[in-house]
Motif scaffolding. Structure first.
Motif, PDB file in Angstrom:
ATOM      1  N   SER A   1      -2.109   7.567  10.246  1.00 50.26           N
ATOM      2  CA  SER A   1      -1.965   7.766   8.805  1.00 50.26           C
ATOM      3  C   SER A   1      -2.128   9.238   8.429  1.00 50.26           C
ATOM      4  O   SER A   1      -3.032   9.926   8.910  1.00 50.26           O
ATOM      5  CB  SER A   1      -3.000   6.945   8.054  1.00 50.26           C
TER       6      SER A   1
ATOM      7  N   GLY B   1      -0.434  -1.965   8.244  1.00 48.51           N
ATOM      8  CA  GLY B   1      -0.428  -1.313   6.941  1.00 48.51           C
ATOM      9  C   GLY B   1      -0.113  -2.312   5.850  1.00 48.51           C
ATOM     10  O   GLY B   1      -0.354  -3.519   6.001  1.00 48.51           O
TER      11      GLY B   1
ATOM     12  N   GLY C   1      -4.366  -8.631   3.137  1.00 46.99           N
ATOM     13  CA  GLY C   1      -5.052  -9.913   3.010  1.00 46.99           C
ATOM     14  C   GLY C   1      -5.707 -10.064   1.649  1.00 46.99           C
ATOM     15  O   GLY C   1      -5.806  -9.100   0.880  1.00 46.99           O
TER      16      GLY C   1
HETATM   17  P1  NAD Z   1       0.722   1.938   4.230  1.00 46.76           P
HETATM   18  O1  NAD Z   1       1.656   0.826   4.433  1.00 46.76           O
HETATM   19  O2  NAD Z   1       0.839   2.763   3.018  1.00 46.76           O
HETATM   20  O3  NAD Z   1       0.822   2.975   5.456  1.00 46.76           O
HETATM   21  C1  NAD Z   1       0.596   2.584   6.791  1.00 46.76           C
HETATM   22  C2  NAD Z   1       1.315   3.547   7.724  1.00 46.76           C
HETATM   23  O4  NAD Z   1       2.711   3.424   7.527  1.00 46.76           O
HETATM   24  C3  NAD Z   1       0.986   5.011   7.494  1.00 46.76           C
HETATM   25  O5  NAD Z   1       0.888   5.637   8.743  1.00 46.76           O
HETATM   26  C4  NAD Z   1       2.192   5.522   6.725  1.00 46.76           C
HETATM   27  O6  NAD Z   1       2.451   6.891   6.894  1.00 46.76           O
HETATM   28  C5  NAD Z   1       3.300   4.700   7.362  1.00 46.76           C
HETATM   29  N1  NAD Z   1       4.499   4.538   6.534  1.00 46.76           N
HETATM   30  C6  NAD Z   1       4.585   4.448   5.177  1.00 46.76           C
HETATM   31  N2  NAD Z   1       5.874   4.246   4.805  1.00 46.76           N
HETATM   32  C7  NAD Z   1       6.606   4.197   5.950  1.00 46.76           C
HETATM   33  C8  NAD Z   1       7.982   3.990   6.235  1.00 46.76           C
HETATM   34  N3  NAD Z   1       8.876   3.806   5.255  1.00 46.76           N
HETATM   35  N4  NAD Z   1       8.376   3.976   7.527  1.00 46.76           N
HETATM   36  C9  NAD Z   1       7.492   4.149   8.520  1.00 46.76           C
HETATM   37  N5  NAD Z   1       6.177   4.358   8.317  1.00 46.76           N
HETATM   38  C10 NAD Z   1       5.737   4.373   7.048  1.00 46.76           C
HETATM   39  O7  NAD Z   1      -0.738   1.310   4.380  1.00 46.76           O
HETATM   40  P2  NAD Z   1      -2.138   2.035   4.208  1.00 46.76           P
HETATM   41  O8  NAD Z   1      -2.345   2.261   2.748  1.00 46.76           O
HETATM   42  O9  NAD Z   1      -2.252   3.172   5.147  1.00 46.76           O
HETATM   43  O10 NAD Z   1      -3.147   0.901   4.734  1.00 46.76           O
HETATM   44  C11 NAD Z   1      -3.685  -0.072   3.914  1.00 46.76           C
HETATM   45  C12 NAD Z   1      -2.972  -1.385   4.112  1.00 46.76           C
HETATM   46  O11 NAD Z   1      -3.024  -1.760   5.459  1.00 46.76           O
HETATM   47  C13 NAD Z   1      -3.628  -2.521   3.352  1.00 46.76           C
HETATM   48  O12 NAD Z   1      -2.639  -3.334   2.756  1.00 46.76           O
HETATM   49  C14 NAD Z   1      -4.339  -3.300   4.422  1.00 46.76           C
HETATM   50  O13 NAD Z   1      -4.561  -4.648   4.132  1.00 46.76           O
HETATM   51  C15 NAD Z   1      -3.435  -3.118   5.589  1.00 46.76           C
HETATM   52  N6  NAD Z   1      -4.163  -3.332   6.839  1.00 46.76           N
HETATM   53  C16 NAD Z   1      -3.886  -4.420   7.616  1.00 46.76           C
HETATM   54  C17 NAD Z   1      -4.621  -4.654   8.767  1.00 46.76           C
HETATM   55  C18 NAD Z   1      -4.363  -5.841   9.658  1.00 46.76           C
HETATM   56  O14 NAD Z   1      -4.794  -5.821  10.792  1.00 46.76           O
HETATM   57  N7  NAD Z   1      -3.688  -6.875   9.215  1.00 46.76           N
HETATM   58  C19 NAD Z   1      -5.646  -3.779   9.115  1.00 46.76           C
HETATM   59  C20 NAD Z   1      -5.905  -2.702   8.288  1.00 46.76           C
HETATM   60  C21 NAD Z   1      -5.159  -2.471   7.160  1.00 46.76           C
END
Ligand code: NAD
Length: 514
Positions: free
Chosen positions: A167, A216, A241
């Motif tokens: 991230s 994410g 979640g």
């Molecule tokens: P996010 O989706 O904003 O970003 C996650 C990652 O995706 C980052 O590295 C970001 O740079 C990248 N990204 C964003 N847009 C992209 C695109 N178009 N193409 C490729 N990569 C892209 O999420 P966040 O805000 O970093 O994390 C929080 C979220 O993650 C929450 O919804 C949380 O519930 C979820 N999460 C899930 C788990 C799980 O195991 N299920 C664990 C932790 C967090």
């Protein structure tokens, strides 16, 4: 964070507002070269026996242990979380998962013999697990070390080369991971880290990795899945979640209250599996809420090693929490702890006081959408059916918990919940057991990792059947002349009643002799 200069970006500690470093982003133009390197490194890494690959994992583990406190500092500075949480939830889980893989990778990835039906008498069958190629791992900011490392290490153990895009919100952790692999002696090109945001992430997907492991938000997960679908790239999606906690009247109430406080507020609630909806059985509801408020008021917020709650990590998340609280208050909910959004003060870092929210209804945003903040919304329920209905009434299905001294009842409820994970009389812990597969259902994701399946997921499976090759022909081969009635008899007797068994053997032998 602000841009200063061409590609160097200021990195700010969310708990203090101070600059903690500068970060250079990976230019998009470098992406093709990274894939080239990863593809070049793949054959040698894939052919290396698993036992040798896990020796690299061992070096990695020892390096982490040696530099543990330095890593705690990088994680706490980057996220604002407290030291105990960096140590236990980010580092301990990784060290444990790595050691687990050192012990189990060879057997999890060994060819697996399976039975061969009698119709194929004389043949043998097995499944071989082969690495997929170049795996792209994209990870979030809330557990920036754990959620990057476990998929990366699993993909590596299975024989893939990896490009990680951590991230952009916590870039110094990504930098530390890059150093970690370099210093623990991984061969050139086996693991590469691409530093940057969503444009870089999208650019990496566009270069067609052989597998994508994404953790994410649901929103980004869907974008990636659409992009991956165009090239038929297989994916695992670990998404958000809105986890329910169901407390029955016969639960150990003090334990349930403490579990709710930890489960809802650890990492300031920025956990995909945090307790985000609390359902408490009517007869104990008032007592539960009184104790909950007392317990929340005991928490200590700050930066010290003895503090319980740290700061929020990502400014954008505060806006979501604000929106959920404002929506709830406008519709008649009441805050029993914490402050209304108009009174939030972020002058000394992004600290949000934990909020116990009552008089909530299932249609409020705070009960439907992922808040990812320090909120404990509580509502009463009556009886098992209502508890199950309320808990399942969600687009998410990542984790859930059921609290009761009657374990039979708790298990009965657990099996009625539509959820990737359920914990009885505790919260979240399935993710910390490396033997258990982890993942969500519904909008919480696709696929599983952790456990044997967490290594096999990074492989494509080849099914193999072996015939000794000694007979001149097979019964199902040409010519078909005269075989139709015999096949009819064979199918009826083989799949029909048991007494037809001998008739089948006779007809089968007859066919073989023809
Ligand atoms: P996010 O989706 O904003 O970003 C996650 C990652 O995706 C980052 O590295 C970001 O740079 C990248 N990204 C964003 N847009 C992209 C695109 N178009 N193409 C490729 N990569 C892209 O999420 P966040 O805000 O970093 O994390 C929080 C979220 O993650 C929450 O919804 C949380 O519930 C979820 N999460 C899930 C788990 C799980 O195991 N299920 C664990 C932790 C967090």
């Amino acid at each position: 964070m602000t841009m200063t200069g061409e590609k160097k970006r200021k990195v700010i500690c969310p708990a203090t507002g101070e600059e903690i470093g500068r970060m250079e982003e990976t230019p998009l133009a470098k992406v093709p070269l990274m894939y080239e390197k990863a593809r070049q490194a793949f054959p040698a890494w894939a052919e290396m026996p698993v036992k040798k690959r896990v020796e690299h994992l061992r070096s990695l583990r020892l390096y982490m242990l040696e530099h543990m406190e330095e890593l705690v500092q990088v994680i706490t500075d980057s996220t604002g979380k407290v030291a105990v949480e960096a140590l236990t939830a980010d580092i301990l889980t990784v060290v444990d998962a790595v050691q687990h893989m050192e012990k189990t990778a060879a057997s999890a990835l060994a060819p697996r013999r399976v039975s061969t039906p009698l119709l194929f008498f004389g043949k043998k069958s097995y499944i071989e697990y082969k690495p997929r190629g170049v795996v792209l791992v994209i990870s979030p900011w809330n557990y920036p070390f754990q959620l990057a490392m476990i998929p990366v290490v699993s993909a590596l153990a299975a024989g893939n080369t990896v490009i990680l895009k951590p991230s952009e919100v916590t870039p110094l952790v990504g930098k530390w991971i890059e150093t970690l692999f370099h210093e623990s002696g991984f061969p050139e090109g086996v693991v590469q880290v691409a530093h940057g945001g969503k444009e870089l992430g999208a650019g990496l997907v566009e270069r067609k990795p052989d597998y994508i492991f994404f953790t994410g938000s649901v929103r980004t997960g869907k974008i990636i899945q659409e992009q991956a679908a165009r090239y038929l790239i297989p994916t695992t999606l670990e998404l958000g979640g809105k986890d329910p906690m169901i407390v029955f009247g016969d639960a150990h109430l003090e334990r349930a209250v403490k579990g709710a406080v930890w489960g809802g507020l650890t990492n300031s609630g920025q956990v995909c599996m945090s307790v985000e909806r609390l359902y408490v059985e009517k007869p104990v509801y008032d007592r539960f809420v009184r104790q909950l408020v007392k317990e929340v008021n005991r928490l200590q917020q700050g930066r010290g090693t003895d503090d319980d709650l740290g700061s929020m990590t990502f400014p954008g998340q505060i806006d979501i929490v604000r929106e959920h609280i404002e929506d709830a208050l406008a519709r008649g909910a009441r805050l029993l702890t914490g402050q209304e959004p108009s009174r939030w003060n972020m002058d000394n870092g992004m600290f949000l006081e934990p909020m116990v929210l009552v008089d909530v209804t299932p249609d409020m945003k705070v009960m439907r959408e992922e808040s990812f903040g320090p909120i404990l919304p509580v509502m009463p329920f009556e009886g098992e059916d209502e508890a199950v209905r309320l808990a399942n009434d969600s687009p998410y299905g990542l984790n859930a918990s059921v609290w009761s001294r009657d374990l039979e009842k708790a298990k009965r409820i657990a099996s009625r919940l539509v959820s990737g994970n359920v914990v009885i009389n505790d919260v979240m812990i399935t993710v910390a057991n490396p033997h258990l597969p982890f993942g969500g259902v519904k909008e919480s994701g696709i696929g599983r990792y952790h456990g044997d399946v967490g290594l096999q997921t990074f492989c494509h499976q080849t099914s193999v059947m072996v015939d000794p090759g000694k007979s001149a022909s097979e019964v199902n081969w040409f010519p078909y002349r005269g075989k139709y009635p015999l096949f009819l008899q064979l199918i009826r007797s083989y799949f029909g009643e048991k007494k037809a068994w001998w008739r089948f053997i006779k007809s089968y032998l007859h066919l073989l002799r023809k």
